[in-house]
Motif scaffolding. Structure first.
Motif, PDB file in Angstrom:
ATOM      1  N   GLN A 104       0.493  -1.160  -0.210  1.00 11.65           N
ATOM      2  CA  GLN A 104       0.003   0.539  -0.096  1.00 11.65           C
ATOM      3  C   GLN A 104       0.709   1.030   0.128  1.00 11.65           C
ATOM      4  OE1 GLN A 104      -2.468  -0.136   3.268  1.00 11.65           O
ATOM      5  NE2 GLN A 104      -4.065  -1.137   1.787  1.00 11.65           N
ATOM      6  N   SER A 105       2.008   1.168   0.402  1.00 11.34           N
ATOM      7  CA  SER A 105       2.966   2.371   0.881  1.00 11.34           C
ATOM      8  C   SER A 105       2.809   3.230  -1.058  1.00 11.34           C
ATOM      9  CB  SER A 105       4.403   2.126   1.450  1.00 11.34           C
ATOM     10  OG  SER A 105       4.239   0.996   0.407  1.00 11.34           O
ATOM     11  N   LYS A 106       3.061   2.580  -1.689  1.00  4.33           N
ATOM     12  CA  LYS A 106       3.845   2.031  -2.994  1.00  4.33           C
ATOM     13  C   LYS A 106       1.898   3.677  -3.726  1.00  4.33           C
ATOM     14  CE  LYS A 106       6.611  -0.804  -4.704  1.00  4.33           C
ATOM     15  NZ  LYS A 106       6.417  -2.077  -5.330  1.00  4.33           N
ATOM     16  N   ASN A 107       1.132   3.510  -2.642  1.00  2.00           N
ATOM     17  CA  ASN A 107       0.284   3.869  -3.289  1.00  2.00           C
ATOM     18  C   ASN A 107      -0.265   5.667  -2.815  1.00  2.00           C
ATOM     19  OD1 ASN A 107      -0.760   2.753  -5.212  1.00  2.00           O
ATOM     20  ND2 ASN A 107      -2.367   1.417  -4.800  1.00  2.00           N
ATOM     21  N   LEU A 108       0.881   5.722  -1.838  1.00  8.93           N
ATOM     22  CA  LEU A 108      -0.537   7.049  -0.998  1.00  8.93           C
ATOM     23  C   LEU A 108      -0.441   8.247  -1.339  1.00  8.93           C
ATOM     24  CD1 LEU A 108       3.104   6.768   1.905  1.00  8.93           C
ATOM     25  CD2 LEU A 108       0.694   5.649   2.100  1.00  8.93           C
ATOM     26  N   LYS A 109       0.097   8.383  -2.850  1.00 12.74           N
ATOM     27  CA  LYS A 109      -0.523  10.535  -3.180  1.00 12.74           C
ATOM     28  C   LYS A 109      -1.786   9.464  -3.903  1.00 12.74           C
ATOM     29  CE  LYS A 109       3.736  12.647  -3.957  1.00 12.74           C
ATOM     30  NZ  LYS A 109       4.383  11.972  -5.103  1.00 12.74           N
ATOM     31  N   LEU A 110      -2.143   8.171  -4.322  1.00 10.27           N
ATOM     32  CA  LEU A 110      -3.266   8.552  -4.883  1.00 10.27           C
ATOM     33  C   LEU A 110      -4.765   7.889  -4.048  1.00 10.27           C
ATOM     34  CD1 LEU A 110      -4.564   7.417  -7.617  1.00 10.27           C
ATOM     35  CD2 LEU A 110      -4.699   4.776  -6.084  1.00 10.27           C
ATOM     36  N   TYR A 111      -3.672   7.561  -2.413  1.00 13.00           N
ATOM     37  CA  TYR A 111      -5.529   8.072  -1.794  1.00 13.00           C
ATOM     38  C   TYR A 111      -5.657   9.367  -1.435  1.00 13.00           C
ATOM     39  CZ  TYR A 111      -3.313   2.700  -0.437  1.00 13.00           C
ATOM     40  OH  TYR A 111      -2.844   1.775  -0.467  1.00 13.00           O
ATOM     41  N   GLN A 112      -3.886  10.182  -1.112  1.00 14.90           N
ATOM     42  CA  GLN A 112      -4.931  11.568  -0.819  1.00 14.90           C
ATOM     43  C   GLN A 112      -4.724  12.206  -1.999  1.00 14.90           C
ATOM     44  OE1 GLN A 112      -0.047  12.415  -0.386  1.00 14.90           O
ATOM     45  NE2 GLN A 112      -0.666  11.463   1.810  1.00 14.90           N
ATOM     46  N   LYS A 113      -4.961  12.101  -3.218  1.00 12.10           N
ATOM     47  CA  LYS A 113      -5.998  12.877  -4.517  1.00 12.10           C
ATOM     48  C   LYS A 113      -7.285  12.097  -4.117  1.00 12.10           C
ATOM     49  CE  LYS A 113      -6.212  12.402  -9.368  1.00 12.10           C
ATOM     50  NZ  LYS A 113      -7.804  12.094  -9.034  1.00 12.10           N
ATOM     51  N   ILE A 114      -7.504  10.314  -4.298  1.00 12.85           N
ATOM     52  CA  ILE A 114      -9.051  10.667  -3.798  1.00 12.85           C
ATOM     53  C   ILE A 114      -9.446  10.834  -2.705  1.00 12.85           C
ATOM     54  CG2 ILE A 114     -10.439   8.524  -3.615  1.00 12.85           C
ATOM     55  CD1 ILE A 114      -8.772   6.878  -5.067  1.00 12.85           C
ATOM     56  N   ALA A 115      -8.966  11.768  -1.458  1.00 12.96           N
ATOM     57  CA  ALA A 115      -9.596  12.200  -0.347  1.00 12.96           C
ATOM     58  C   ALA A 115      -9.819  13.219  -0.370  1.00 12.96           C
ATOM     59  CB  ALA A 115      -9.340  11.532   0.551  1.00 12.96           C
ATOM     60  N   LEU A 116      -8.975  13.997  -1.032  1.00 11.56           N
ATOM     61  CA  LEU A 116      -9.172  15.436  -1.694  1.00 11.56           C
ATOM     62  C   LEU A 116     -10.400  15.925  -2.487  1.00 11.56           C
ATOM     63  CD1 LEU A 116      -5.560  16.679  -2.459  1.00 11.56           C
ATOM     64  CD2 LEU A 116      -7.123  16.983  -0.225  1.00 11.56           C
ATOM     65  N   ASP A 117     -10.624  14.260  -3.278  1.00 13.38           N
ATOM     66  CA  ASP A 117     -11.596  14.536  -4.828  1.00 13.38           C
ATOM     67  C   ASP A 117     -13.585  14.227  -3.600  1.00 13.38           C
ATOM     68  OD1 ASP A 117     -10.448  14.488  -6.624  1.00 13.38           O
ATOM     69  OD2 ASP A 117     -10.373  12.182  -7.359  1.00 13.38           O
ATOM     70  N   LEU A 118     -13.210  14.110  -2.975  1.00 13.68           N
ATOM     71  CA  LEU A 118     -14.701  13.038  -1.791  1.00 13.68           C
ATOM     72  C   LEU A 118     -14.782  14.316  -1.225  1.00 13.68           C
ATOM     73  CD1 LEU A 118     -13.787   9.704  -0.225  1.00 13.68           C
ATOM     74  CD2 LEU A 118     -15.309  10.316  -1.884  1.00 13.68           C
ATOM     75  N   ILE A 119     -13.440  15.236  -0.936  1.00 13.11           N
ATOM     76  CA  ILE A 119     -13.440  16.381  -0.415  1.00 13.11           C
ATOM     77  C   ILE A 119     -14.345  17.622  -0.835  1.00 13.11           C
ATOM     78  CG2 ILE A 119     -12.335  18.683   0.979  1.00 13.11           C
ATOM     79  CD1 ILE A 119     -10.647  17.258   1.743  1.00 13.11           C
ATOM     80  N   ASP A 120     -14.127  17.220  -2.411  1.00  7.60           N
ATOM     81  CA  ASP A 120     -14.720  18.382  -3.070  1.00  7.60           C
ATOM     82  C   ASP A 120     -16.290  18.068  -3.795  1.00  7.60           C
ATOM     83  OD1 ASP A 120     -12.636  19.732  -3.861  1.00  7.60           O
ATOM     84  OD2 ASP A 120     -11.359  18.852  -5.833  1.00  7.60           O
TER      85      ASP A 120
END
Ligand code: GLU
Length: 476
Positions: free
Chosen positions: A81-97
């Protein structure tokens, strides 16, 4: 075309591989293989502070069980999972949007104060007080610049989340019983629930099989899934494993070995461990025998008949399975097994080892038992006090044996017994047999006398009897 069944085993690399985790792996494996599906391995390593370095070694122990997972990536690298850290953040920001998540600026202290206050007011499971839930975009911008934050899911209130568990049937949780849980931590890393949902989706997981302790996480994961418009997953949770006191098997329990490596290093066969773990919380309907080989388990494991009640970790049963699977080894395999796992056996030459292996095959549950049983091989054993007394009481028999052996160039076991019983009229009872045995091995424990004669050369039998008799006579 029917969709391929896909499961995953998703350990967190925070310690040695626990036997309960191995059962989880096995249930996933059996289900995947039963339905010609796939089982992937995923390392959930986002909790950086708790990760241990050697976890890959632990995973290699799984290979020793000869259960292979499928590679998710073509180059065979392990999914981490550590390879996906940026992706999780991006998806979380999308959820905020989308208004489905929000930044929370509450400090640890504030959160703790709020929890304490709720506890003081008699609230049993304190929840986040939602202080930041309705901040305007401007408020959020303002705070963002100053302080660190977490991201929380903005759950819909008073909504029933229903899911069907293959084992526990329908489970319903109302979102009012949850809170706006964190999906991205202050350090920017995802929480387990958030990363898990995203990776299950990315890996095309169709079935999640895991321990009962994760039932409480499932509604949260479903909320995230729904927000992200991911397809539904089937769930199956299996019950906890308990020790003989009914307590959940945990690392604190010192009586029961907990780790796969402990069992493998001690001489438990992979087949026995697999058989034992498969029946820890699952009962196949055809039950005339409990001894299964892997192919039979795969054939029978269809996801039904998993137990809801806790499974008792009974190590005597594990020994029974070890014995049963040892019986299936051929002579060479059995010999090699003893060579690897019994210290005393490993010191024997091939001929002696071969005889011993054949003789003890029906007796041993596990190799280490042999170390206690081979005491009779050692020449340097002292006579125990009770045996000294025994030999004193039967000295006339010992003397006859000694004299016979001294005189004869060659004799067999039967000839010796005949001589003593027929010519010298010694009763064929314990006194006779123990005396012969003590003169050869200095101990009353050991295999049948006949085997001892078969095992040692005649020269050795003679030498031992003569030496032991003389030593005994001199000393006592
Ligand atoms: N990393 C989690 C654990 O080790 C995985 C749980 C799951 O299978 O979702 O318990």
């Amino acid at each position: 075309m029917k969709k391929e069944i896909r499961l995953r085993f998703a350990p967190s690399p925070t310690g040695k591989l626990h036997i309960g985790g191995v059962r989880t792996f096995l249930f996933n494996y059996l289900y995947a293989k039963h339905y010609n599906g796939k089982l992937f391995l995923r390392i959930e390593d986002t909790d950086i502070e708790r990760n241990i370095k050697d976890f890959y070694k632990e995973i290699e122990h799984l290979n020793k069980l000869n259960l292979k997972w499928d590679n998710f990536f073509e180059d065979n690298t392990i999914y981490t999972q550590s390879k996906n850290l940026k992706l999780y953040q991006k998806i979380a920001l999308d959820l905020i949007d989308k208004g489905l998540a929000y930044k929370c600026f509450c400090t640890k202290q504030e959160l703790e104060d709020s929890r304490n206050l709720q506890a003081k007011n008699g609230i049993k499971s304190p929840k986040y007080n939602e202080k930041c839930r309705n901040f305007s975009i401007e408020d959020q911008e303002k705070f963002s610049k100053k302080s660190s934050f977490t991201i929380r899911i903005k759950r819909e209130k008073n909504l029933d989340i229903k899911f069907f568990d293959l084992n526990f049937s329908e489970i319903t949780v109302n979102t009012n019983d949850l809170d706006d849980f964190v999906i991205i931590k202050e350090n920017g890393h995802p929480t387990y629930n958030f990363a898990c949902v995203i990776d299950d989706f990315l890996m095309g997981i169709t079935h999640v099989f895991r321990g009962q302790e994760h039932i409480a996480n499932t509604p949260k994961q479903i909320i995230i899934q729904k927000f992200l418009k991911y397809p539904e997953i089937s769930y199956c949770h299996f019950s906890v494993i308990v020790d003989k006191y009914g307590k959940k098997l945990s690392k604190r329990n010192k009586e029961t070995k907990q780790f796969l490596s402990d069992y493998l290093n001690e001489g438990y066969l992979p087949e026995a461990i697999i058989n034992f773990l498969a029946l820890l919380g699952w009962f196949p309907l055809q039950k005339d025998s409990e001894v299964f080989v892997l192919d039979e388990l795969i054939k029978a494991f269809d996801g039904k008949n998993i137990s809801k009640s806790p499974s008792f970790f009974d190590d005597t049963k594990l020994l029974f399975f070890n014995f049963s699977h040892l019986q299936k080894l051929n002579d060479e395999e059995y010999y090699n097994y003893l060579k690897t796992f019994s210290k005393k056996f490993s010191l024997l030459n091939q001929e002696d080892g071969g005889k011993i292996a054949k003789y003890y095959k029906n007796e041993l549950q596990i190799a280490k038992e042999l170390d206690q049983k081979l005491e009779w091989l050692e020449e340097s054993n002292p006579f125990l006090p009770e045996n000294i007394q025994f030999l004193k009481d039967n000295f006339h028999i010992a003397k006859l044996i000694y004299e016979y052996v001294l005189e004869k160039d060659a004799f067999s076991y039967d000839e010796l017994i005949n001589f003593l019983s027929k010519e010298k009229k010694i009763l064929k009872n314990k006194n006779l047999f123990f005396t012969i045995r003590l003169l050869i091995t200095k101990t009353t424990k050991g295999p049948e006398l006949k085997f001892i004669f078969f095992f040692f050369s005649l020269d050795k039998i003679k030498k031992r009897i003569i030496n032991n008799f003389r030593t005994f006579k001199n000393d006592h």
